[in-house]
Design an enzyme around this catalytic site. Structure first.
Site: not given
Ligand code: SAH
Length: 393
Positions: A206, A225, A247-248, A297, A337
């Site tokens: 970040r 995300f 984002d969800s 991400d 990730c």
């Protein structure tokens, strides 16, 4: 003390100090869940002290390769103290920091994160579960002022045959605290947040993103995300005028919006889309939208080796779409990730995505988790987070 004997040849990974033994390597012996055992080669040579996990394919996790070590309360206190001290000596801010990173800190399955005055424990192995009260009292001795909360609800608990366990271990009160990271403020709820509350592992990425946005004068940023807005806030701090976050999860987005206000940024610079990223990227592409920088991400697409192929297609899809949304000279900061997707494979996937989009790009930087997520030289599986900072040609 029970003894576990391995099949001939299966001592090799332990001799290379890898901390896991799979069920198929074991010739003889069993123990209770989390019990400490002596591990020996087929001809009776001592290999390690380990903890036994009857339900898991990872049947043994090593506490120590030293035959003279005693696995007792002072062993755990010493491991925890040393892990915290390593971070102190690196100059890390311990008030928003991973204090113990499992295998890589010599405590397989043990995650300890600190957020302000709350220390969060995640017991992810039968061994850590067995020693939990010892670990909690050691952490209390090391940080007497801290409250302590348990978040042992990760999926990997199931593989260890352990039920989820969450709640206060010491102290109580509100589970929401405020942390500082890279000069920004974030709210973290240790009871309801993802993982133990926040993605501490992206701190350095970040900061890097904020630097790029600032140095390149990037104005339009798309953060996919976004969770609670880690990269969105970095973009705002870097001076971006228009930051779109997708984002969800509605609660995550609400917190991301709160963070914009909490840090004193003009809310008009930030917008939020509560939707599926893939569908949103397609829609934006169809509308001919363009961004100076895009962050991807996503959550772990591959949770097991069987899922790697499908995950590779999913990574490729979103990266291809992102390349379409970037003008020449645009920046893509893309992550995986998934432990099962190696850095090499991830690069191949992203390269394939660029090809399909008819784009070329240069790798400006590769990133990983920060220094509070150390990587043991003998445990390559610990390298789960991979980032590529790319500039489209
Ligand atoms: N970049 C974030 C962390 C991302 S975690 C940070 O810096 O903190 C992954 C996020 O993806 C979660 O917030 C989850 O809600 C979201 N997510 C998962 N699947 C999604 C999908 N298909 N579409 C949109 N968001 C999704």
């Amino acid at each position: 003390m029970k003894t576990i004997r391995l099949h001939p040849g299966k001592e090799r990974s332990l001799l290379r100090r890898h901390p896991w033994v799979f069920a198929s390597s074991i010739a003889k012996g069993a123990a209770d869940s989390g019990e400490t055992v002596r591990v020996e080669s087929h001809d009776g040579q001592f290999l390690a002290w380990a903890t036994f996990s009857p339900a898991s394919q990872i049947r043994l996790r090593v506490w120590s390769f030293d035959a003279s070590e005693r696995i007792d309360a002072s062993f755990f206190t010493e491991q925890l103290r040393a892990a915290i001290e390593r971070r102190q000596s690196l100059g890390l801010d311990l008030s928003a920091c991973r204090l113990v990173h499992g295998e890589s800190d010599g405590l397989p399955g043990c995650i300890v994160d600190r957020y302000d005055d709350i220390v969060v424990l995640q017991a992810g192995s039968a061994g850590i579960e067995r020693w939990k009260s010892v670990i909690v009292s050691a952490l209390h001795t090391l940080m007497p002022e801290a409250r302590m909360y348990e978040r042992s609800d990760a999926v990997l608990r199931e593989r260890e045959g352990l039920p989820a366990s969450t709640g206060w271990l010491h102290g109580g009160g509100s589970t929401q605290v405020e942390i500082g990271q890279n000069g920004l403020r974030f709210k973290v709820d240790v009871a309801t947040g993802h993982k133990t509350g926040f993605y501490l592992d992206q701190r350095d990425a970040r900061a890097r993103f904020a630097d790029v946005v600032r140095a390149q004068g990037l104005q339009r940023v798309l953060n996919c995300f976004c969770y609670t807005g880690g990269f969105s806030l970095a973009a705002l701090a870097g001076g971006a005028q228009q930051v779109v976050s997708v984002d969800s999860s509605a609660p995550a987005l609400a917190l991301a919006a709160e963070h914009v206000a909490l840090n004193g940024f003009d809310p008009a610079r930030a917008s939020f889309i509560d939707a599926d990223v893939n569908a949103t990227l397609r829609r934006l592409r169809d509308e001919g939208a363009q961004f100076d920088a895009i962050v991807l991400d996503p959550p772990k697409f591959a949770a097991s080796p069987q899922q790697v192929e499908r995950a590779a297609r999913a990574y490729k899809d979103i990266n291809r779409l992102a390349f379409h949304l970037l003008p020449p000279g645009g920046w893509l900061f893309t992550f995986s990730c998934s432990g099962g997707v190696s850095a090499e494979l991830f690069q191949k996937i992203v390269a394939g995505a660029a090809l399909d989009a008819g784009a070329d790009a240069q790798i400006v930087a590769r990133t990983g988790a920060g220094l509070d997520h150390p990587l043991s030289l003998h445990f390559p599986e610990g390298e789960y987070l991979k980032g590529l900072l790319l500039r489209k040609a």
